[in-house]
Design an enzyme around this catalytic site. Structure first.
Site, PDB file in Angstrom:
ATOM      1  N   ASP A  72     -43.129 -19.618-107.029  1.00  0.00           N
ATOM      2  CA  ASP A  72     -43.727 -18.298-106.830  1.00  0.00           C
ATOM      3  C   ASP A  72     -43.651 -17.522-108.129  1.00  0.00           C
ATOM      4  O   ASP A  72     -42.584 -17.493-108.780  1.00  0.00           O
ATOM      5  CB  ASP A  72     -43.000 -17.537-105.726  1.00  0.00           C
ATOM      6  CG  ASP A  72     -43.284 -18.121-104.342  1.00  0.00           C
ATOM      7  OD1 ASP A  72     -44.072 -19.078-104.246  1.00  0.00           O
ATOM      8  OD2 ASP A  72     -42.712 -17.609-103.362  1.00  0.00           O
ATOM      9  N   ASP A  80     -50.463 -16.601 -92.089  1.00  0.00           N
ATOM     10  CA  ASP A  80     -49.164 -15.958 -92.297  1.00  0.00           C
ATOM     11  C   ASP A  80     -48.882 -15.016 -91.136  1.00  0.00           C
ATOM     12  O   ASP A  80     -49.756 -14.225 -90.748  1.00  0.00           O
ATOM     13  CB  ASP A  80     -49.159 -15.175 -93.609  1.00  0.00           C
ATOM     14  CG  ASP A  80     -49.516 -16.046 -94.804  1.00  0.00           C
ATOM     15  OD1 ASP A  80     -49.129 -17.235 -94.790  1.00  0.00           O
ATOM     16  OD2 ASP A  80     -50.173 -15.554 -95.732  1.00  0.00           O
TER      17      ASP A  80
END
Length: 238
Positions: free
Chosen positions: A8, A129
């Site tokens: 990330d 998500d």
């Protein structure tokens, strides 16, 4: 089952967030290319990369870092974060990205997913998500009134490569994969499902493999040494 170590990106650094909150970031390095190279040397064949700044901004913010990862990693790179136009999709695929992950745009621009999947078979992933079972968008900052399965079913016949299901409430917290919710989604659609969020130990990797899911993304547990890469990769091999 594919094991995806996660990288990330925030301001060019390798980080892990807690529950997707940008102000709860732990920095694990400032050289994404070097991190990608280490994963490759450890035997990883796939990476999951997220431009966190891009997810909030709606456009790429860590392009140089992604480029360094692509140059350093010999395997397949799956990229998400701020990819919301056809130009974005085409540019990243042309740059060497294996698959692009579309989240916010999948809800707001479903035709974009359909046309991109038709043009790039096997290279478009839809991110589903969830916070409390409802779809979260725009860097997980907005929670909608759309149920996870309802969003997934919209792409049943679109030709997408996979669904990436993340339980945001577990992401980066080492609480364990939400296997029940992930398996429920996999049963609701015919599209392969990748599990993400909360993997804490090798037992999570085994559980995902035994459930017949397409893959699992692992972040903090690898960085903190809770999961041994070699052991995890061995679980995923047929």
């Amino acid at each position: 089952m594919i094991l995806f170590p996660a990288i990330d990106l925030k301001a060019g650094q390798v980080v892990r967030l807690a529950e997707g909150e940008m102000n709860r970031a732990t920095v694990y390095g400032d050289d994404p290319g070097a991190r990608a190279r280490l994963f490759g040397e450890a035997g990883a064949t796939h990476l999951h990369v997220v431009d966190l700044d891009g997810a909030f901004a709606g456009t790429a913010r860590n392009a140089d870092a992604v480029a360094s990862i692509l140059a350093s990693f010999p395997g397949h790179v799956q990229l998400g974060g701020g990819i919301r136009t056809r130009a974005d999709i085409d540019r990243w695929l042309d740059a060497g990205v294996w698959r692009v992950v579309i989240g916010t745009a999948a809800l707001e621009q479903p035709d974009l997913v359909r046309t991109a999947a038709a043009a790039h078979p096997g290279r478009i992933v839809v991110a589903v998500d969830a916070r409390g079972g409802m779809v979260a968008t725009r860097g997980w900052a907005n929670v909608t009134d759309v149920a996870v399965a309802d969003l997934a079913r919209r792409f049943e016949d679109a030709g997408v490569a996979a669904l990436l299901f993340t339980d945001v409430g577990r992401d980066g917290l080492l609480k364990g994969v939400n296997l029940d919710a992930t398996v429920a989604l996999a049963k609701a659609v015919s599209i392969p499902v990748i599990a993400s969020g909360g993997a804490a130990g090798i037992e999570d990797i085994r559980a995902v493999a035994e459930a017949g899911l397409a893959g699992v993304i692992v972040g903090r547990a690898i960085y903190d040494g809770r999961i041994d890469m070699a052991e995890a990769l061995a679980v995923g091999r047929p």
